[in-house]
Design a protein around this motif. Structure first.
Motif, PDB file in Angstrom:
ATOM      1  N   ARG A  29       0.819  -1.207   0.000  1.00 42.96           N
ATOM      2  CA  ARG A  29       0.000   0.000   0.000  1.00 42.96           C
ATOM      3  C   ARG A  29       0.861   1.269   0.000  1.00 42.96           C
ATOM      4  O   ARG A  29       0.532   2.236  -0.665  1.00 42.96           O
ATOM      5  CB  ARG A  29      -0.927   0.011   1.204  1.00 42.96           C
ATOM      6  CG  ARG A  29      -1.824   1.228   1.247  1.00 42.96           C
ATOM      7  CD  ARG A  29      -2.820   1.112   2.329  1.00 42.96           C
ATOM      8  NE  ARG A  29      -3.817   0.170   1.870  1.00 42.96           N
ATOM      9  CZ  ARG A  29      -5.097   0.289   2.119  1.00 42.96           C
ATOM     10  NH1 ARG A  29      -5.530   1.270   2.846  1.00 42.96           N
ATOM     11  NH2 ARG A  29      -5.941  -0.603   1.665  1.00 42.96           N
ATOM     12  N   LYS A  30       1.985   1.266   0.711  1.00 40.50           N
ATOM     13  CA  LYS A  30       2.825   2.462   0.762  1.00 40.50           C
ATOM     14  C   LYS A  30       3.462   2.770  -0.593  1.00 40.50           C
ATOM     15  O   LYS A  30       3.915   3.882  -0.825  1.00 40.50           O
ATOM     16  CB  LYS A  30       3.890   2.335   1.845  1.00 40.50           C
ATOM     17  CG  LYS A  30       4.978   1.326   1.559  1.00 40.50           C
ATOM     18  CD  LYS A  30       5.984   1.319   2.687  1.00 40.50           C
ATOM     19  CE  LYS A  30       7.153   0.441   2.374  1.00 40.50           C
ATOM     20  NZ  LYS A  30       8.174   0.516   3.419  1.00 40.50           N
ATOM     21  N   TRP A  31       3.488   1.781  -1.498  1.00 40.17           N
ATOM     22  CA  TRP A  31       4.037   1.985  -2.841  1.00 40.17           C
ATOM     23  C   TRP A  31       2.950   2.286  -3.864  1.00 40.17           C
ATOM     24  O   TRP A  31       3.224   2.343  -5.063  1.00 40.17           O
ATOM     25  CB  TRP A  31       4.797   0.760  -3.307  1.00 40.17           C
ATOM     26  CG  TRP A  31       6.041   0.467  -2.536  1.00 40.17           C
ATOM     27  CD1 TRP A  31       6.829   1.344  -1.861  1.00 40.17           C
ATOM     28  CD2 TRP A  31       6.660  -0.800  -2.386  1.00 40.17           C
ATOM     29  NE1 TRP A  31       7.901   0.712  -1.297  1.00 40.17           N
ATOM     30  CE2 TRP A  31       7.814  -0.626  -1.607  1.00 40.17           C
ATOM     31  CE3 TRP A  31       6.339  -2.076  -2.831  1.00 40.17           C
ATOM     32  CZ2 TRP A  31       8.658  -1.669  -1.262  1.00 40.17           C
ATOM     33  CZ3 TRP A  31       7.188  -3.118  -2.485  1.00 40.17           C
ATOM     34  CH2 TRP A  31       8.324  -2.904  -1.710  1.00 40.17           C
ATOM     35  N   ALA A  32       1.709   2.452  -3.451  1.00 37.81           N
ATOM     36  CA  ALA A  32       0.573   2.585  -4.381  1.00 37.81           C
ATOM     37  C   ALA A  32       0.785   3.706  -5.402  1.00 37.81           C
ATOM     38  O   ALA A  32       0.536   3.525  -6.591  1.00 37.81           O
ATOM     39  CB  ALA A  32      -0.718   2.817  -3.608  1.00 37.81           C
ATOM     40  N   ARG A  33       1.251   4.851  -4.962  1.00 37.82           N
ATOM     41  CA  ARG A  33       1.439   5.983  -5.877  1.00 37.82           C
ATOM     42  C   ARG A  33       2.675   5.838  -6.745  1.00 37.82           C
ATOM     43  O   ARG A  33       2.752   6.389  -7.834  1.00 37.82           O
ATOM     44  CB  ARG A  33       1.534   7.289  -5.090  1.00 37.82           C
ATOM     45  CG  ARG A  33       0.195   7.729  -4.510  1.00 37.82           C
ATOM     46  CD  ARG A  33       0.352   9.012  -3.762  1.00 37.82           C
ATOM     47  NE  ARG A  33       1.054   8.701  -2.512  1.00 37.82           N
ATOM     48  CZ  ARG A  33       1.669   9.581  -1.743  1.00 37.82           C
ATOM     49  NH1 ARG A  33       1.661  10.844  -2.074  1.00 37.82           N
ATOM     50  NH2 ARG A  33       2.273   9.227  -0.644  1.00 37.82           N
ATOM     51  N   ASP A  34       3.679   5.105  -6.276  1.00 32.33           N
ATOM     52  CA  ASP A  34       4.969   5.034  -6.961  1.00 32.33           C
ATOM     53  C   ASP A  34       5.305   3.638  -7.486  1.00 32.33           C
ATOM     54  O   ASP A  34       6.467   3.355  -7.755  1.00 32.33           O
ATOM     55  CB  ASP A  34       6.089   5.468  -5.999  1.00 32.33           C
ATOM     56  CG  ASP A  34       5.941   6.900  -5.558  1.00 32.33           C
ATOM     57  OD1 ASP A  34       5.505   7.723  -6.378  1.00 32.33           O
ATOM     58  OD2 ASP A  34       6.263   7.190  -4.390  1.00 32.33           O
ATOM     59  N   TRP A  35       4.326   2.767  -7.627  1.00 33.55           N
ATOM     60  CA  TRP A  35       4.611   1.384  -8.019  1.00 33.55           C
ATOM     61  C   TRP A  35       5.399   1.307  -9.326  1.00 33.55           C
ATOM     62  O   TRP A  35       6.277   0.459  -9.474  1.00 33.55           O
ATOM     63  CB  TRP A  35       3.315   0.582  -8.118  1.00 33.55           C
ATOM     64  CG  TRP A  35       3.538  -0.847  -8.485  1.00 33.55           C
ATOM     65  CD1 TRP A  35       3.133  -1.451  -9.623  1.00 33.55           C
ATOM     66  CD2 TRP A  35       4.235  -1.858  -7.745  1.00 33.55           C
ATOM     67  NE1 TRP A  35       3.520  -2.775  -9.632  1.00 33.55           N
ATOM     68  CE2 TRP A  35       4.201  -3.050  -8.487  1.00 33.55           C
ATOM     69  CE3 TRP A  35       4.893  -1.866  -6.513  1.00 33.55           C
ATOM     70  CZ2 TRP A  35       4.786  -4.229  -8.050  1.00 33.55           C
ATOM     71  CZ3 TRP A  35       5.475  -3.047  -6.088  1.00 33.55           C
ATOM     72  CH2 TRP A  35       5.421  -4.206  -6.844  1.00 33.55           C
TER      73      TRP A  35
END
Length: 54
Positions: A29-35
């Motif tokens: 989830r913490k990588w959602a914007r930067d996947w």
């Protein structure tokens, strides 16, 4: 309710392979914007990337 449970299963999450340790890692989830920009599985692999390239 079934759809929500299925969506949150680890099987349905995208994954990548770390170029340093060659291990697969899954979406977080913490990588959602930067996947799209995530390359390494951990901070340690990100730091060790230079020694791996040599």
């Amino acid at each position: 309710m079934m759809a929500r449970q299925a969506r949150n299963q680890p099987v349905n999450r995208p994954s990548k392979v770390c170029p340093v340790c060659n291990r697969p890692f899954a979406w977080r989830r913490k990588w959602a914007r930067d996947w799209a920009r995530v390359v390494y599985c951990s901070e340690r692999c990100r730091r060790d990337r230079r020694s791996h390239d040599r």
